[in-house]
Design a protein around this motif. Sequence first.
Motif, PDB file in Angstrom:
ATOM      1  N   PRO A  34      -9.887  -9.929  18.917  1.00 44.81           N
ATOM      2  CA  PRO A  34     -10.810 -10.701  19.761  1.00 44.81           C
ATOM      3  C   PRO A  34     -10.084 -11.681  20.689  1.00 44.81           C
ATOM      4  O   PRO A  34     -10.398 -11.766  21.882  1.00 44.81           O
ATOM      5  N   ILE A 107     -16.456  -4.980  16.088  1.00 48.21           N
ATOM      6  CA  ILE A 107     -15.696  -5.818  15.156  1.00 48.21           C
ATOM      7  C   ILE A 107     -16.653  -6.538  14.211  1.00 48.21           C
ATOM      8  O   ILE A 107     -16.425  -6.606  12.994  1.00 48.21           O
ATOM      9  N   THR A 108     -17.748  -7.076  14.742  1.00 45.28           N
ATOM     10  CA  THR A 108     -18.713  -7.804  13.923  1.00 45.28           C
ATOM     11  C   THR A 108     -19.310  -6.911  12.842  1.00 45.28           C
ATOM     12  O   THR A 108     -19.375  -7.285  11.661  1.00 45.28           O
ATOM     13  N   GLY A 231     -15.328 -11.707  16.529  1.00 46.11           N
ATOM     14  CA  GLY A 231     -16.145 -10.602  17.010  1.00 46.11           C
ATOM     15  C   GLY A 231     -17.400 -11.090  17.709  1.00 46.11           C
ATOM     16  O   GLY A 231     -17.764 -10.596  18.788  1.00 46.11           O
TER      17      GLY A 231
END
Length: 243
Positions: A34, A107-108, A231
């Motif tokens: 990120p 990513i989250t 994220g």
Amino acid sequence: MHGWPFLCLLGGIVLLGTSVQRLAGIGFGLLAAPGLMLLMGPVQGVALVNCAGIVISAVGLASTWRQVRLRTMVPLVAAAAATVPLGAWIALRLPEPVLLTGLGSLITVAVILVLRGVRMTALRGTGGAVAAGAASGFMNSSAGVGGPALSVYAVNEGWTARDFVPNAQFYGLLVNLLSVGAKGLPHLARPAWLLIAATMAVGMVLGGFLAARTPERGTRRVILGLALAGGVTTAAKGLWLLL
């Protein structure tokens, strides 16, 4: 040529990611991706994550290669090899705001899956390895975070940390090589490359020092918490640019 603020931020992100990777066995991509995407742009930032992943995995594998389960790795790596080009193709063609939103969201979601320790019958055996490898290869080349899909597979297969680390290093070495081959090296000046090499070396030493003094469970939660924040921030910036 990039100025000192850029170099300081770059060195700090790489140092943090490398230290965490050495400390917990995972985390460089989750923590560094990120920040590097926000600093360098999504394509160049992810390319640097992939390059660093090659070095970190190779160093770790030097002392653990005898513990690699080659028969288990074959379907994982083969499936990843099939989807790495797709991830690279998408990353090289989408507009930056769309990429930031999509990659931040990936990513989250990946962090949430790992935090929840998702268990699914479909993610076991050869079929599970193929599914996990395909997802991981795509996410590694597009977002620099192939580890979570591999972690979810390992959880469903009942791997211990002793099993996971050497196999993840072997997998990371090959899949990051494939990802760099699909997209090329990031465009950085020589001072930036020298800084990256120096901060990675320091990060490996620092992470090794901390590893002997830090409880594993608490460390893992902090890492994933920071990765989740990164994220969400990346996705939020992408949405801001879109709107």
